[in-house]
Design a protein around this motif. Sequence first.
Motif, PDB file in Angstrom:
ATOM      1  N   THR A  49    -118.887  50.437  89.008  1.00 46.84           N
ATOM      2  CA  THR A  49    -119.745  49.889  90.064  1.00 46.84           C
ATOM      3  C   THR A  49    -119.728  48.371  90.026  1.00 46.84           C
ATOM      4  OG1 THR A  49    -121.172  51.835  89.909  1.00 46.84           O
ATOM      5  CG2 THR A  49    -122.070  49.900  91.052  1.00 46.84           C
ATOM      6  N   GLU A  50    -119.874  47.826  88.849  1.00 44.16           N
ATOM      7  CA  GLU A  50    -119.777  46.389  88.627  1.00 44.16           C
ATOM      8  C   GLU A  50    -118.890  46.161  87.415  1.00 44.16           C
ATOM      9  OE1 GLU A  50    -122.772  42.529  88.395  1.00 44.16           O
ATOM     10  OE2 GLU A  50    -123.305  44.345  87.289  1.00 44.16           O
ATOM     11  N   ILE A  51    -117.958  45.237  87.527  1.00 45.23           N
ATOM     12  CA  ILE A  51    -117.028  44.956  86.440  1.00 45.23           C
ATOM     13  C   ILE A  51    -117.290  43.547  85.936  1.00 45.23           C
ATOM     14  CG2 ILE A  51    -114.596  44.674  85.822  1.00 45.23           C
ATOM     15  CD1 ILE A  51    -113.934  46.803  87.886  1.00 45.23           C
ATOM     16  N   ILE A  52    -117.531  43.446  84.633  1.00 47.59           N
ATOM     17  CA  ILE A  52    -117.891  42.180  83.995  1.00 47.59           C
ATOM     18  C   ILE A  52    -116.725  41.652  83.176  1.00 47.59           C
ATOM     19  CG2 ILE A  52    -119.510  41.005  82.469  1.00 47.59           C
ATOM     20  CD1 ILE A  52    -120.766  42.036  85.057  1.00 47.59           C
ATOM     21  N   PHE A  53    -116.374  40.414  83.418  1.00 48.05           N
ATOM     22  CA  PHE A  53    -115.389  39.701  82.607  1.00 48.05           C
ATOM     23  C   PHE A  53    -116.114  38.658  81.770  1.00 48.05           C
ATOM     24  CE2 PHE A  53    -112.351  41.920  84.847  1.00 48.05           C
ATOM     25  CZ  PHE A  53    -111.043  41.511  84.579  1.00 48.05           C
ATOM     26  N   ALA A  54    -115.449  38.204  80.721  1.00 49.77           N
ATOM     27  CA  ALA A  54    -116.049  37.195  79.852  1.00 49.77           C
ATOM     28  C   ALA A  54    -115.047  36.089  79.545  1.00 49.77           C
ATOM     29  CB  ALA A  54    -116.533  37.831  78.555  1.00 49.77           C
ATOM     30  N   ARG A  55    -115.553  34.876  79.473  1.00 47.56           N
ATOM     31  CA  ARG A  55    -114.781  33.768  78.893  1.00 47.56           C
ATOM     32  C   ARG A  55    -115.108  33.766  77.411  1.00 47.56           C
ATOM     33  NH1 ARG A  55    -115.542  28.517  77.382  1.00 47.56           N
ATOM     34  NH2 ARG A  55    -117.742  28.589  77.996  1.00 47.56           N
ATOM     35  N   ARG A  56    -114.098  33.887  76.577  1.00 46.94           N
ATOM     36  CA  ARG A  56    -114.349  34.205  75.180  1.00 46.94           C
ATOM     37  C   ARG A  56    -113.376  33.498  74.249  1.00 46.94           C
ATOM     38  NH1 ARG A  56    -112.217  40.327  76.602  1.00 46.94           N
ATOM     39  NH2 ARG A  56    -109.992  39.824  76.633  1.00 46.94           N
ATOM     40  N   LYS A  57    -113.786  33.398  73.010  1.00 49.91           N
ATOM     41  CA  LYS A  57    -112.888  32.948  71.961  1.00 49.91           C
ATOM     42  C   LYS A  57    -112.474  34.180  71.157  1.00 49.91           C
ATOM     43  CE  LYS A  57    -112.390  30.092  67.826  1.00 49.91           C
ATOM     44  NZ  LYS A  57    -113.055  29.232  66.823  1.00 49.91           N
ATOM     45  N   VAL A  58    -111.164  34.365  71.039  1.00 54.01           N
ATOM     46  CA  VAL A  58    -110.631  35.515  70.321  1.00 54.01           C
ATOM     47  C   VAL A  58    -109.875  35.019  69.098  1.00 54.01           C
ATOM     48  CG1 VAL A  58    -109.122  37.527  70.431  1.00 54.01           C
ATOM     49  CG2 VAL A  58    -110.407  36.820  72.466  1.00 54.01           C
ATOM     50  N   ASN A  59    -110.189  35.577  67.961  1.00 54.66           N
ATOM     51  CA  ASN A  59    -109.492  35.247  66.719  1.00 54.66           C
ATOM     52  C   ASN A  59    -108.787  36.482  66.186  1.00 54.66           C
ATOM     53  OD1 ASN A  59    -109.659  32.534  66.071  1.00 54.66           O
ATOM     54  ND2 ASN A  59    -111.705  32.712  65.199  1.00 54.66           N
ATOM     55  N   ALA A  60    -107.640  36.308  65.581  1.00 55.05           N
ATOM     56  CA  ALA A  60    -106.949  37.399  64.899  1.00 55.05           C
ATOM     57  C   ALA A  60    -106.196  36.811  63.717  1.00 55.05           C
ATOM     58  CB  ALA A  60    -105.994  38.128  65.834  1.00 55.05           C
ATOM     59  N   VAL A  61    -106.420  37.371  62.535  1.00 53.98           N
ATOM     60  CA  VAL A  61    -105.748  36.924  61.318  1.00 53.98           C
ATOM     61  C   VAL A  61    -105.229  38.165  60.598  1.00 53.98           C
ATOM     62  CG1 VAL A  61    -105.925  35.686  59.138  1.00 53.98           C
ATOM     63  CG2 VAL A  61    -107.307  34.955  61.103  1.00 53.98           C
ATOM     64  N   GLU A  62    -103.955  38.126  60.197  1.00 57.04           N
ATOM     65  CA  GLU A  62    -103.368  39.250  59.469  1.00 57.04           C
ATOM     66  C   GLU A  62    -102.693  38.734  58.208  1.00 57.04           C
ATOM     67  OE1 GLU A  62    -100.606  43.103  60.499  1.00 57.04           O
ATOM     68  OE2 GLU A  62     -99.893  41.134  61.156  1.00 57.04           O
ATOM     69  N   ASN A  63    -103.002  39.369  57.093  1.00 55.80           N
ATOM     70  CA  ASN A  63    -102.366  39.060  55.815  1.00 55.80           C
ATOM     71  C   ASN A  63    -101.727  40.334  55.266  1.00 55.80           C
ATOM     72  OD1 ASN A  63    -102.987  36.197  54.601  1.00 55.80           O
ATOM     73  ND2 ASN A  63    -104.838  36.828  55.686  1.00 55.80           N
ATOM     74  N   VAL A  64    -100.474  40.227  54.867  1.00 52.46           N
ATOM     75  CA  VAL A  64     -99.767  41.371  54.297  1.00 52.46           C
ATOM     76  C   VAL A  64     -99.053  40.910  53.030  1.00 52.46           C
ATOM     77  CG1 VAL A  64     -98.018  43.150  54.627  1.00 52.46           C
ATOM     78  CG2 VAL A  64     -99.398  42.394  56.570  1.00 52.46           C
ATOM     79  N   ILE A  65     -99.300  41.624  51.931  1.00 53.45           N
ATOM     80  CA  ILE A  65     -98.599  41.376  50.669  1.00 53.45           C
ATOM     81  C   ILE A  65     -97.816  42.622  50.318  1.00 53.45           C
ATOM     82  CG2 ILE A  65     -98.842  40.883  48.205  1.00 53.45           C
ATOM     83  CD1 ILE A  65    -101.448  39.434  48.860  1.00 53.45           C
ATOM     84  N   HIS A  73    -104.584  43.244  55.364  1.00 57.23           N
ATOM     85  CA  HIS A  73    -105.926  43.011  55.893  1.00 57.23           C
ATOM     86  C   HIS A  73    -105.793  42.353  57.253  1.00 57.23           C
ATOM     87  CE1 HIS A  73    -109.760  40.487  56.213  1.00 57.23           C
ATOM     88  NE2 HIS A  73    -110.074  41.732  56.507  1.00 57.23           N
ATOM     89  N   TYR A  74    -106.397  42.988  58.247  1.00 57.53           N
ATOM     90  CA  TYR A  74    -106.375  42.481  59.611  1.00 57.53           C
ATOM     91  C   TYR A  74    -107.810  42.230  60.051  1.00 57.53           C
ATOM     92  CZ  TYR A  74    -106.114  42.594  64.740  1.00 57.53           C
ATOM     93  OH  TYR A  74    -106.259  42.305  66.076  1.00 57.53           O
ATOM     94  N   TYR A  75    -108.061  41.024  60.540  1.00 57.40           N
ATOM     95  CA  TYR A  75    -109.393  40.662  61.033  1.00 57.40           C
ATOM     96  C   TYR A  75    -109.258  40.123  62.444  1.00 57.40           C
ATOM     97  CZ  TYR A  75    -112.679  36.915  62.186  1.00 57.40           C
ATOM     98  OH  TYR A  75    -113.516  36.063  62.855  1.00 57.40           O
ATOM     99  N   SER A  76    -110.149  40.570  63.333  1.00 55.50           N
ATOM    100  CA  SER A  76    -110.160  40.046  64.691  1.00 55.50           C
ATOM    101  C   SER A  76    -111.592  40.018  65.209  1.00 55.50           C
ATOM    102  CB  SER A  76    -109.298  40.910  65.614  1.00 55.50           C
ATOM    103  OG  SER A  76    -109.220  40.329  66.903  1.00 55.50           O
ATOM    104  N   SER A  77    -111.889  38.989  66.008  1.00 55.83           N
ATOM    105  CA  SER A  77    -113.236  38.867  66.564  1.00 55.83           C
ATOM    106  C   SER A  77    -113.155  38.432  68.019  1.00 55.83           C
ATOM    107  CB  SER A  77    -114.068  37.860  65.762  1.00 55.83           C
ATOM    108  OG  SER A  77    -113.527  36.557  65.888  1.00 55.83           O
ATOM    109  N   VAL A  78    -114.152  38.837  68.781  1.00 54.41           N
ATOM    110  CA  VAL A  78    -114.296  38.445  70.183  1.00 54.41           C
ATOM    111  C   VAL A  78    -115.693  37.842  70.338  1.00 54.41           C
ATOM    112  CG1 VAL A  78    -114.340  39.210  72.574  1.00 54.41           C
ATOM    113  CG2 VAL A  78    -112.763  40.284  70.944  1.00 54.41           C
ATOM    114  N   ASP A  79    -115.734  36.550  70.614  1.00 52.86           N
ATOM    115  CA  ASP A  79    -116.997  35.825  70.757  1.00 52.86           C
ATOM    116  C   ASP A  79    -117.137  35.397  72.220  1.00 52.86           C
ATOM    117  OD1 ASP A  79    -119.311  34.445  70.409  1.00 52.86           O
ATOM    118  OD2 ASP A  79    -118.478  32.874  69.124  1.00 52.86           O
TER     119      ASP A  79
END
Length: 824
Positions: free
Chosen positions: A683-699, A717-723
């Motif tokens: 019915t209503e679609i919401i978009f966001a202006r956001r900061k996205v982070n993604a960090v991946e470390n593999v040993i 270890h994979y980390y991601s955030s949406v602010d």
Amino acid sequence: MNYKTNLSFAGLLLLSLFVNAQTPSPLELSAKRTSKSLKIDGILNDEAWKDAAIMTNLIEFRPKVGAVESPETKTVTYLMYDDEGIYFGGYCYERTRDSIATELSGRDGFGTNDYVGIIFDTYNDKQNGFEYFVTPLNEQWDAKMSTNGGEDFSWSAVWKSGAVINDDGWSFEMFIPYSAIRFGKKNVQNWGLNITRRRRKTEQQFTWNPIDPNKNGFLTQEGLWTGITNIKPPLRLQFSPYLSVYANHFPYNTPGVENLTNNITGGMDVKYGINQAFTLDATLIPDFGQVQSDNQVLNLTPFEVKFNENRPFFTEGTDLFSKGNLFYSRRIGGQPIHMYDAYNNIGSNEKVIINPTESKLMNATKISGRMQHGLGIGVLNAITKPQYATIEDVNNKTQREYQTNPLTNYNILVLDQTLKNNSSVSLVNTNVWRNGPDHDANVTAGLFNFNDKKNMWNVGGKAAASVLFGRAADGNPETGYSSQLYFGKTSGRFNFNVWQEFTDTEYTSNDLGYFTNNNFLDHGFWTGYKWTEPKGFYNRIFMNVNGRYSRLYSPVTGIGEKYQTSRINYNLNIQSKKLWWAGSFIAYNFKENDFYEPRFYGWYFSHGSSMNFGGWFESNYAKKYSFSTEAFARKFFNFYDGVSLEMSMRQNYRFNQKLTISYWLTFAPKFNNMGFTYSDNGTEIIFARRKVNAVENVINTKYNFTNKMGLNFRLRHYYSSVDNKDFFTLMKNGGLTPNSTFNINTNQNVNFFNIDMVYTWQFAPGSFLNIVWKNAVFTFDDEVEQSYIKNFSNTIQADQNNNISLKVIYFLDYLQLKKKKLNS
């Protein structure tokens, strides 16, 4: 550069379209039969080798094309056969023992190794081959080669080899039984043949029959092994029974649900040679619990993540099934189609306590092979059990089951006819049948790929139709269509390809393939030029320009706009004389109308143009320490100042031939990223202006005790955030308008943590003992934690799923068992 120079350069490019150097006749080697016995130990002292045909004076094709190998590093090889199989041996001379590159990498692991390989095209169709390789440390790998699928190193056969390192080089011996290869019925046969050697420290590669990298194909430039007489394959009946023991711990801490569970299971893989050409593979009561964990990510796109296939049954010998790109094996035993529906079908006092994320595979079989006249046939069938979620009443603790996936049968049939001039026609059919009211699906595609006599010009295409049964409200089948057509020049320094692809609004192959969207009409081109002769500072240079234009095939109801996207891209890759690689690219993306990001039909999202640019660098991986790095950026113009970055680095240190440690780091921030965040059922679609982070470390740590035993440790270890910063309402014209009243928290903070530690011991040919420890952690929060250290700390303190398993696979060959019985 003046106009005359430009005209001269253009003239040379045009000339390369029509002029092709004379193709030299392939080398021929007369087949030699032996009646003497051999011991396969890597030492060429058996009398039988005097019966063998000799191949030497190999020709370099990389980096210097056409050079004959020098006498002090020459290769001398021998080839012969008997009633049991094929014998291949030789000596690879070197200046010193230190010139030989060696690393224990395990079965089918390339590592930093010198190697020698032999390639047989048993049907002499220049399109399908079998490859067998050995290293100085006597590690084996093998592959199936095809013109459309490249090299399939997941295919494995059981054969013998030996290798010995000396001060002036290394010697090797191979015995390839006829049970490890496929061939036709003729009493006298001629096979396509080539051998290859690689010296890793100089990156020189040589072949017996010369290879021109400017010509299309490797098998098209093979030699001939002639006069192979009266060979017959033995009865091919092989069993691989297995026994698995599992212990799993997860702190559910819920009454009625055990934290620690265990399981003992057994089953068998069977391989049966139906005739000389065709093989039946079956996995009975399959067990894939030890395969590597998926690289899970936070998916912000409207399409599902495509994961790699790690299950051996679905990776080995599946080259035929890749025709037409209609088969995505992860559909079999994948996520139940109603997994999330379980949460929408609970009462006010109920909760879902168990909801499996994978369907259980009951059994799977495949038949594949190729007839003498070039007809390849592949049939794969698999059945998955019904899957259920467990729902519990929180008051009286009673439980009930909710079906999330029905009993399902998956089937794919492939007919592939090879033709002259490296050409082929194919028919592919996939079918998914589901028990009960869920829909069934069928897709049929015809493919053709034609090359001219000189293997310079290529034309091909595909026509496909899909039918869904039982999904439409009126009960009628839903039929869709798709097609593809391409034309290009594939040999020479200058190559190009132009193509067109379309699907209508009903076509889909998603039930057994990976398919993202339909309703498009795309046009594209690719053109490239290469320098393969070493000069100045470089060994090789590759340059290409490509572009794409896409629009809807049919207009979306209520939307007059049909244009989707267009893009042009330039790439440059260079290998230096010091064996370093470097590359760069720049791309311009024109204004885009995205019909998928809104997630609901009848909407689209319009955003401005953007530019992508970046580069990468890779050092010489033959060195003890090596590294690679990449950096990419995307800048949006006149669109909320959006910027996306991605930076990664891989470092690799080889302490000795047994121990190697690798480390990967990827950092991918996005600033002022615009994307879908919420909708109230469209019915209503919401978009966001956001900061996205993604960090991946593999040993990754690899330690091989011997060429039959190793330990591999992988931590990811994979980390991601949406602010989210600001919210917008999507308008019907594709634009955005600010929304200051939206107050739902749609932030995301996700962590995936996995450990896969695998001990493998090949205690007999084709027989393995594996001990695996797997640790998995997943955390999700709607409060963003920007600190990576705190994210990692919170993750390792969260509830962890620990699984330890032991699996023994024992390879049994009927003929070997019969021979032992006769000798006893």
